[in-house]
Motif scaffolding. Structure first.
Motif, PDB file in Angstrom:
ATOM      1  N   GLU A 270       0.815  -1.213   0.000  1.00 29.71           N
ATOM      2  CA  GLU A 270       0.000   0.000   0.000  1.00 29.71           C
ATOM      3  C   GLU A 270       0.854   1.271   0.000  1.00 29.71           C
ATOM      4  O   GLU A 270       2.054   1.239   0.307  1.00 29.71           O
ATOM      5  CB  GLU A 270      -0.929   0.012   1.220  1.00 29.71           C
ATOM      6  CG  GLU A 270      -2.320  -0.525   0.940  1.00 29.71           C
ATOM      7  CD  GLU A 270      -3.032   0.241  -0.161  1.00 29.71           C
ATOM      8  OE1 GLU A 270      -3.643   1.282   0.119  1.00 29.71           O
ATOM      9  OE2 GLU A 270      -2.980  -0.204  -1.322  1.00 29.71           O
ATOM     10  N   ASN A 271       0.198   2.398  -0.310  1.00 34.53           N
ATOM     11  CA  ASN A 271       0.863   3.705  -0.338  1.00 34.53           C
ATOM     12  C   ASN A 271       1.600   3.932   0.987  1.00 34.53           C
ATOM     13  O   ASN A 271       0.981   3.965   2.051  1.00 34.53           O
ATOM     14  CB  ASN A 271      -0.199   4.792  -0.551  1.00 34.53           C
ATOM     15  CG  ASN A 271       0.415   6.165  -0.757  1.00 34.53           C
ATOM     16  OD1 ASN A 271       1.455   6.498  -0.204  1.00 34.53           O
ATOM     17  ND2 ASN A 271      -0.256   6.979  -1.545  1.00 34.53           N
TER      18      ASN A 271
ATOM     19  N   ASP B 134      -6.808  -4.347   0.268  1.00 34.42           N
ATOM     20  CA  ASP B 134      -5.686  -3.539   0.735  1.00 34.42           C
ATOM     21  C   ASP B 134      -5.713  -3.380   2.254  1.00 34.42           C
ATOM     22  O   ASP B 134      -4.670  -3.219   2.882  1.00 34.42           O
ATOM     23  CB  ASP B 134      -5.731  -2.147   0.089  1.00 34.42           C
ATOM     24  CG  ASP B 134      -5.546  -2.208  -1.413  1.00 34.42           C
ATOM     25  OD1 ASP B 134      -4.722  -3.028  -1.874  1.00 34.42           O
ATOM     26  OD2 ASP B 134      -6.222  -1.448  -2.133  1.00 34.42           O
TER      27      ASP B 134
ATOM     28  N   LYS C 265      -8.343   3.120  -3.507  1.00 37.38           N
ATOM     29  CA  LYS C 265      -7.729   3.690  -4.697  1.00 37.38           C
ATOM     30  C   LYS C 265      -7.722   5.216  -4.618  1.00 37.38           C
ATOM     31  O   LYS C 265      -8.758   5.836  -4.355  1.00 37.38           O
ATOM     32  CB  LYS C 265      -8.508   3.286  -5.964  1.00 37.38           C
ATOM     33  CG  LYS C 265      -8.511   1.801  -6.281  1.00 37.38           C
ATOM     34  CD  LYS C 265      -7.150   1.317  -6.729  1.00 37.38           C
ATOM     35  CE  LYS C 265      -7.195  -0.155  -7.103  1.00 37.38           C
ATOM     36  NZ  LYS C 265      -5.834  -0.688  -7.389  1.00 37.38           N
ATOM     37  N   GLU C 266      -6.571   5.814  -4.854  1.00 37.23           N
ATOM     38  CA  GLU C 266      -6.520   7.255  -5.087  1.00 37.23           C
ATOM     39  C   GLU C 266      -7.152   7.492  -6.453  1.00 37.23           C
ATOM     40  O   GLU C 266      -7.073   6.623  -7.337  1.00 37.23           O
ATOM     41  CB  GLU C 266      -5.066   7.731  -5.040  1.00 37.23           C
ATOM     42  CG  GLU C 266      -4.902   9.245  -5.053  1.00 37.23           C
ATOM     43  CD  GLU C 266      -4.805   9.788  -6.454  1.00 37.23           C
ATOM     44  OE1 GLU C 266      -5.142  10.961  -6.658  1.00 37.23           O
ATOM     45  OE2 GLU C 266      -4.387   9.034  -7.365  1.00 37.23           O
TER      46      GLU C 266
ATOM     47  N   ASN D 159      -6.626   9.033  -9.231  1.00 34.80           N
ATOM     48  CA  ASN D 159      -5.846   8.835 -10.452  1.00 34.80           C
ATOM     49  C   ASN D 159      -5.415   7.374 -10.603  1.00 34.80           C
ATOM     50  O   ASN D 159      -5.330   6.853 -11.715  1.00 34.80           O
ATOM     51  CB  ASN D 159      -4.626   9.753 -10.448  1.00 34.80           C
ATOM     52  CG  ASN D 159      -5.019  11.216 -10.546  1.00 34.80           C
ATOM     53  OD1 ASN D 159      -5.304  11.731 -11.626  1.00 34.80           O
ATOM     54  ND2 ASN D 159      -5.051  11.905  -9.420  1.00 34.80           N
ATOM     55  N   ASP D 160      -5.151   6.721  -9.469  1.00 34.79           N
ATOM     56  CA  ASP D 160      -4.833   5.294  -9.494  1.00 34.79           C
ATOM     57  C   ASP D 160      -6.044   4.482  -9.935  1.00 34.79           C
ATOM     58  O   ASP D 160      -5.905   3.464 -10.614  1.00 34.79           O
ATOM     59  CB  ASP D 160      -4.366   4.857  -8.103  1.00 34.79           C
ATOM     60  CG  ASP D 160      -3.887   3.414  -8.081  1.00 34.79           C
ATOM     61  OD1 ASP D 160      -3.221   3.006  -9.054  1.00 34.79           O
ATOM     62  OD2 ASP D 160      -4.188   2.699  -7.107  1.00 34.79           O
TER      63      ASP D 160
ATOM     64  N   ARG E 150      -6.105   4.585 -13.745  1.00 34.21           N
ATOM     65  CA  ARG E 150      -5.099   3.707 -14.338  1.00 34.21           C
ATOM     66  C   ARG E 150      -5.457   2.234 -14.132  1.00 34.21           C
ATOM     67  O   ARG E 150      -5.180   1.397 -14.991  1.00 34.21           O
ATOM     68  CB  ARG E 150      -3.722   4.018 -13.742  1.00 34.21           C
ATOM     69  CG  ARG E 150      -3.171   5.385 -14.157  1.00 34.21           C
ATOM     70  CD  ARG E 150      -1.738   5.557 -13.719  1.00 34.21           C
ATOM     71  NE  ARG E 150      -1.621   5.658 -12.267  1.00 34.21           N
ATOM     72  CZ  ARG E 150      -1.681   6.795 -11.598  1.00 34.21           C
ATOM     73  NH1 ARG E 150      -1.859   7.937 -12.251  1.00 34.21           N
ATOM     74  NH2 ARG E 150      -1.555   6.815 -10.289  1.00 34.21           N
ATOM     75  N   SER E 151      -6.077   1.931 -12.991  1.00 35.90           N
ATOM     76  CA  SER E 151      -6.469   0.545 -12.713  1.00 35.90           C
ATOM     77  C   SER E 151      -7.605   0.089 -13.613  1.00 35.90           C
ATOM     78  O   SER E 151      -7.670  -1.075 -14.014  1.00 35.90           O
ATOM     79  CB  SER E 151      -6.892   0.407 -11.239  1.00 35.90           C
ATOM     80  OG  SER E 151      -5.821   0.659 -10.369  1.00 35.90           O
TER      81      SER E 151
ATOM     82  N   ARG F   9       0.154  -1.922 -14.980  1.00 35.14           N
ATOM     83  CA  ARG F   9      -0.069  -3.026 -14.030  1.00 35.14           C
ATOM     84  C   ARG F   9      -0.505  -4.285 -14.759  1.00 35.14           C
ATOM     85  O   ARG F   9      -0.968  -4.226 -15.906  1.00 35.14           O
ATOM     86  CB  ARG F   9      -1.087  -2.627 -12.966  1.00 35.14           C
ATOM     87  CG  ARG F   9      -2.442  -2.213 -13.506  1.00 35.14           C
ATOM     88  CD  ARG F   9      -3.098  -1.233 -12.564  1.00 35.14           C
ATOM     89  NE  ARG F   9      -2.378   0.021 -12.559  1.00 35.14           N
ATOM     90  CZ  ARG F   9      -2.356   0.865 -11.526  1.00 35.14           C
ATOM     91  NH1 ARG F   9      -2.971   0.562 -10.415  1.00 35.14           N
ATOM     92  NH2 ARG F   9      -1.684   1.991 -11.603  1.00 35.14           N
TER      93      ARG F   9
END
Length: 248
Positions: free
Chosen positions: A21-22, A47, A58-59, A61-62, A65-66, A72
């Motif tokens: 994780e972040n 998570d 999820k952020e 922007n993440d 992308r996910s 990924r």
């Protein structure tokens, strides 16, 4: 007269955090909740786990992308299918609201390219949200404004009734046995170049994460620890900005 001996059963309410994780979120949680409450380990799905809750975070922007699988091996669809099957109360929590468009293959995109990518991001996320419950009927969806709001949500909700960790969850037990590590060492090890051995030496010298990140620790004193050079010391001290508003 026969006397009975009463014993009390103490149930530990613990927050499980996947070790991928972040690191900013992990460190904030460790400083707010302590190493006795936050368990950093490898988990097969989710998570975060609090009792019967499995949380995929999820952020914003993440999330984008996910959805598209950018950078990924698995898309969020695969992650949520695993979450839905493995957790009794699955949840997707999205934090942040500021979209940051990035144009692949262009170092300095112009205003038109950025506007087009921003529009694409909004469309992809919107489409994902309006079809979410149709595709994942068992998963709850939630949004919060910022990372700090997400951390606060975890801190508050892990103490609620019925949220005690089930020590019989096979996913968690397997993970803890295989990836057991002091959460403070795991947090410091997220800094590039800081090994678990170096993290342990830092904790031996300074005593705690708050002492390293929020005291008047100097770059020179950090460099007295074997394995910490000038650049590493600067990277450690740079973390202070992320925690300057966290209470002692």
């Amino acid at each position: 007269m026969k006397r009975f001996k009463y014993t009390s059963i103490v149930t530990t309410i613990m927050l499980m955090v996947d070790d991928r994780e972040n690191p900013k979120v992990v460190n904030k949680l460790l400083m707010r909740m302590g190493a006795d409450t936050v368990k950093v380990c490898r988990m097969a799905s989710a998570d975060y786990r609090i009792g019967k809750w499995g949380i995929e975070a999820k952020e914003i922007n993440d999330l984008y992308r996910s959805i598209l699988g950018i950078g990924r091996t698995r898309t969020i669809v695969a992650q949520l299918r695993d979450l839905q099957e493995s957790c009794e109360n699955p949840m997707l929590l999205v934090y942040g609201t500021k979209l940051k468009p990035w144009v692949q293959g262009t170092r300095r995109p112009n205003a038109k390219q950025l506007a087009m990518e921003m529009a694409r991001m909004k469309k992809v996320i919107h489409q994902f949200k309006i079809t979410f419950y149709q595709r994942f009927p068992k998963i709850k969806y939630m949004e919060v404004l910022s990372m700090d709001d997400f951390v606060e949500w975890l801190v508050v909700n892990h103490t609620q009734d019925g949220m005690a960790l089930s020590n019989h969850h096979p996913d968690i037990i397997h993970s803890v046995k295989k990836f057991d590590m002091d959460p403070r060492i795991a947090a410091l090890s997220t800094i590039q170049g800081v090994t678990p051995a170096t993290a342990e030496k830092l904790l031996e010298k300074f005593g705690s994460l708050p002492a390293i990140l929020r005291s008047r620790t100097t770059q020179k004193s950090l460099m007295e620890v074997q394995g910490v050079g000038r650049k590493r010391a600067k990277d450690i001290l740079a973390l202070r900005n992320a925690y300057e508003n966290v209470e002692n």
